[in-house]
Design a protein around this motif. Structure first.
Motif, PDB file in Angstrom:
ATOM      1  N   GLU A  50       0.830  -1.191   0.000  1.00 36.58           N
ATOM      2  CA  GLU A  50       0.000   0.000   0.000  1.00 36.58           C
ATOM      3  C   GLU A  50       0.872   1.252   0.000  1.00 36.58           C
ATOM      4  OE1 GLU A  50      -1.113   1.257   4.503  1.00 36.58           O
ATOM      5  OE2 GLU A  50      -2.368  -0.310   3.634  1.00 36.58           O
ATOM      6  N   TRP A  51       0.325   2.296  -0.593  1.00 33.24           N
ATOM      7  CA  TRP A  51       0.989   3.588  -0.644  1.00 33.24           C
ATOM      8  C   TRP A  51       0.088   4.584   0.073  1.00 33.24           C
ATOM      9  CZ3 TRP A  51       0.941  -0.162  -4.177  1.00 33.24           C
ATOM     10  CH2 TRP A  51       2.153  -0.545  -4.769  1.00 33.24           C
ATOM     11  N   GLU A  52       0.625   5.242   1.080  1.00 32.90           N
ATOM     12  CA  GLU A  52      -0.190   6.102   1.933  1.00 32.90           C
ATOM     13  C   GLU A  52       0.453   7.480   2.079  1.00 32.90           C
ATOM     14  OE1 GLU A  52      -0.936   5.571   6.467  1.00 32.90           O
ATOM     15  OE2 GLU A  52      -2.421   4.335   5.405  1.00 32.90           O
ATOM     16  N   ARG A  53      -0.372   8.516   2.089  1.00 30.82           N
ATOM     17  CA  ARG A  53       0.126   9.875   2.265  1.00 30.82           C
ATOM     18  C   ARG A  53      -0.982  10.742   2.850  1.00 30.82           C
ATOM     19  NH1 ARG A  53       2.020  12.063  -3.151  1.00 30.82           N
ATOM     20  NH2 ARG A  53       2.469  13.887  -1.891  1.00 30.82           N
ATOM     21  N   ALA A  54      -0.572  11.824   3.492  1.00 28.44           N
ATOM     22  CA  ALA A  54      -1.538  12.799   3.983  1.00 28.44           C
ATOM     23  C   ALA A  54      -2.208  13.482   2.791  1.00 28.44           C
ATOM     24  CB  ALA A  54      -0.848  13.830   4.861  1.00 28.44           C
ATOM     25  N   ALA A  55      -3.494  13.821   2.952  1.00 30.11           N
ATOM     26  CA  ALA A  55      -4.235  14.504   1.895  1.00 30.11           C
ATOM     27  C   ALA A  55      -4.762  15.831   2.428  1.00 30.11           C
ATOM     28  CB  ALA A  55      -5.390  13.637   1.412  1.00 30.11           C
ATOM     29  N   GLU A  56      -4.638  16.862   1.626  1.00 29.38           N
ATOM     30  CA  GLU A  56      -5.094  18.183   2.050  1.00 29.38           C
ATOM     31  C   GLU A  56      -6.588  18.367   1.829  1.00 29.38           C
ATOM     32  OE1 GLU A  56      -2.810  21.163   0.143  1.00 29.38           O
ATOM     33  OE2 GLU A  56      -0.895  20.537   1.036  1.00 29.38           O
ATOM     34  N   ASN A  57      -7.159  17.663   0.834  1.00 25.65           N
ATOM     35  CA  ASN A  57      -8.578  17.808   0.534  1.00 25.65           C
ATOM     36  C   ASN A  57      -9.092  16.493  -0.035  1.00 25.65           C
ATOM     37  OD1 ASN A  57      -7.734  17.809  -2.235  1.00 25.65           O
ATOM     38  ND2 ASN A  57      -7.292  20.011  -2.036  1.00 25.65           N
ATOM     39  N   ASP A  58     -10.245  16.554  -0.691  1.00 28.60           N
ATOM     40  CA  ASP A  58     -10.856  15.328  -1.214  1.00 28.60           C
ATOM     41  C   ASP A  58     -10.498  15.051  -2.665  1.00 28.60           C
ATOM     42  OD1 ASP A  58     -12.097  14.810   1.190  1.00 28.60           O
ATOM     43  OD2 ASP A  58     -13.882  15.977   0.692  1.00 28.60           O
ATOM     44  N   THR A  59      -9.394  15.634  -3.129  1.00 28.56           N
ATOM     45  CA  THR A  59      -8.907  15.380  -4.483  1.00 28.56           C
ATOM     46  C   THR A  59      -7.641  14.530  -4.415  1.00 28.56           C
ATOM     47  OG1 THR A  59      -9.795  17.492  -5.266  1.00 28.56           O
ATOM     48  CG2 THR A  59      -8.124  16.413  -6.632  1.00 28.56           C
ATOM     49  N   PRO A  60      -7.622  13.358  -5.060  1.00 27.70           N
ATOM     50  CA  PRO A  60      -6.427  12.500  -4.984  1.00 27.70           C
ATOM     51  C   PRO A  60      -5.198  13.164  -5.601  1.00 27.70           C
ATOM     52  CG  PRO A  60      -8.306  11.275  -5.842  1.00 27.70           C
ATOM     53  CD  PRO A  60      -8.703  12.721  -5.830  1.00 27.70           C
ATOM     54  N   VAL A  61      -4.036  12.865  -5.018  1.00 26.12           N
ATOM     55  CA  VAL A  61      -2.746  13.273  -5.570  1.00 26.12           C
ATOM     56  C   VAL A  61      -2.154  12.038  -6.247  1.00 26.12           C
ATOM     57  CG1 VAL A  61      -0.443  14.150  -5.088  1.00 26.12           C
ATOM     58  CG2 VAL A  61      -2.410  15.007  -3.784  1.00 26.12           C
ATOM     59  N   LEU A  62      -2.058  12.083  -7.575  1.00 32.21           N
ATOM     60  CA  LEU A  62      -1.637  10.909  -8.326  1.00 32.21           C
ATOM     61  C   LEU A  62      -0.386  11.235  -9.122  1.00 32.21           C
ATOM     62  CD1 LEU A  62      -5.172   9.788  -9.510  1.00 32.21           C
ATOM     63  CD2 LEU A  62      -3.836   8.878  -7.612  1.00 32.21           C
TER      64      LEU A  62
END
Length: 495
Positions: free
Chosen positions: A93-105
């Motif tokens: 799995e790849w996990e990161r903090a997210a600032e909003n509800d838009t994926p960072v890809l």
């Protein structure tokens, strides 16, 4: 030279070892006060939005993508599909903090390379709303995080309830997961879970399946024999559990058939890999034979009912069939049946697959080499046992049928190891010839078994019984089966 991937500081890649267990929602409260859980739980409300393209390209590539909100915190997670792990989920799995509800890809994840321009079409697909409680468990020197999840998968106006326990190994021996699972089952009934929450969501986006056929077993070229056995058995367990759930919910005849197929595949895997595992797991094999026999009784009535359509015995057989379904659902709900898939999974996780070949572990040998020997072995059996097939008695033809089934399952299990174009062409022709032989031998076996079945049901002397035995077809079927065997013998191997 090994090239290590580079991840940003807020990106983590890890392997999880989890055991997923399904529990009835009405039993969750009893489990909480059972005394197995020490201390107050951590509680949180989680809302996870899963993303995909309209054509489900993320899922088709073998991944899931979500952003999970818990309070003000958001975390983006990409997981490689662990569905084939049959309850014991081991995946990347790849996990990161997210600032909003838009994926960072970005290219810190595998998705841009896999999806190309399709990545621009990614949008919310469904949500999973969960009330989560978690505890830390010490079990036999291992540290386990236990999570109890209750909630719903939501797709538009459609909702599907979720109630499950996840045991994640933080440190120690994976056997501790199964030891604690047995302790849970002593308090409340559990079943091995094989569906991730993302799979539940995808299922809710489409029509509910009536049955689940065997999924392709993905075996890479560098797979060892031991790894192949583990993946094959996990695939069989998953197929059984998915069809068991459909059978219990809907009494679907095709779900029953596929559950039986899954058990036959699992039993065949034990036989195919016997040169590697010897008599290990013999108690499990006995239990699998028992369960297959119980499901077989119902399947016999399904087949007989179809043949009796429009005849004088149809209604009597239909009544017997309903009673048989009542009985098999009761059996599947018993502790003996519920625990079986958990115990097979525990056995897979604990086994070392030791062998005797030249003092080396057989399980460390390349799966392709092992597969070629196994396929050779069963091909010889089918050829030898089927000689002069027209002159064999019913029992001897049944032995040919059993060997042909094992060869068919082996050909399906190991197909991914023979991926050259010529091998794939020959595989297709080989399986087609084998299927034709199996069909004729299966029809002959149904005829041979019919008198005993009708006698057991107490209707052998009833009006219309003679038509169900259909002895007049036997001669033609034997000729066709003999021709199919000759065609099979003439078909080239694909390995």
């Amino acid at each position: 030279m090994t090239i290590e991937p580079i991840f940003p500081e807020n990106m983590q890649m890890a392997d999880e070892v989890e055991l997923k267990l399904e529990i009835a929602s009405e039993d969750a409260g009893k489990f909480e006060v059972s005394g197995l859980l020490a201390g107050a739980p951590k509680k949180m409300r989680q809302i996870s939005t899963y993303f995909d393209t309209p054509d489900h390209d993320v899922a088709n590539a073998g991944f899931s993508l979500r952003i999970r909100r818990s309070g003000k915190k958001r975390v983006q997670t990409i997981k490689a599909d662990g569905g084939s792990a049959a309850g014991l989920f081991i995946r990347s799995e790849w996990e990161r903090a997210a600032e909003n509800d838009t994926p960072v890809l970005d290219f810190a994840t595998p998705l841009p390379s896999l999806l190309g321009d399709k990545i621009d079409a990614i949008a919310p697909a469904f949500e999973v709303e969960i009330d989560r409680q978690s505890w830390t468990i010490d079990e036999s020197g291992a540290t386990i995080e236990l999570v109890l999840d209750r909630g719903d998968v939501v797709v538009g106006e459609r909702r599907s309830p979720v109630c499950e326990i996840e045991l994640e190994l933080k440190s120690g021996d994976p056997a501790a997961l199964f030891a604690f699972a047995r302790r849970i089952d002593a308090v409340v009934p559990i079943r091995l879970g094989v569906l991730s929450k993302s799979e539940r969501g995808y299922r809710l986006t489409g029509a509910a399946p009536a049955r689940v056929t065997a999924e392709t077993v993905i075996l890479a070229g560098d797979t060892t024999a031991a790894q192949a056995l583990g993946q094959i058995m996990q695939s069989c367990i998953r197929q059984f559990r998915l069809n068991e759930a459909l059978l219990l919910a809907n009494r679907n005849t095709e779900a029953l058939h596929q559950a039986r197929v899954a058990l036959r595949r699992l039993r065949s895997a034990f036989a195919i890999f016997k040169p590697m595992i010897g008599d290990a797991g013999i108690d499990l094999r006995t239990e699998l034979r028992w369960l297959a026999s119980e499901l077989g009784k119902v399947r016999d009535l399904d087949v007989l009912l179809k043949r009796a359509e429009g005849g004088p015995l149809h209604d009597r057989i239909a009544t017997m069939r309903e009673a048989a379904y009542d009985n098999v659902c009761e059996i599947l709900s018993s502790a003996r049946a519920r625990r079986l898939m958990l115990e097979v999974t525990a056995w897979i996780a604990a086994s070392d697959w030791s062998g005797t070949a030249d003092g080396e572990r057989e399980g460390n040998r390349p799966a392709r080499d092992f597969a070629a020997r196994a396929l050779d072995r069963y091909r010889r059996k089918v050829k030898r046992k089927g000689r002069n097939l027209a002159s064999l008695d019913d029992d001897a033809r049944h032995e040919v049928r059993k060997s042909a089934k094992k060869l068919r399952y082996a050909a399906e299990f190991f197909a991914g190891l023979f991926e050259r174009k010529s091998e794939k062409r020959r595989h297709k022709r080989f399986v087609k010839a084998l299927e034709a032989l199996q069909d004729q031998l299966g029809a002959l076996n149904d005829l041979a078994a019919a008198p005993e079945l009708l006698t057991r049901l107490g209707i052998a002397e009833s009006p219309g019984a003679a038509e169900l035995m259909a002895h007049g077809k036997k001669g033609r079927l034997i000729e066709t089966a003999a021709d199919a065997h000759e065609d099979f013998v003439d078909t080239k191997r694909f390995w």
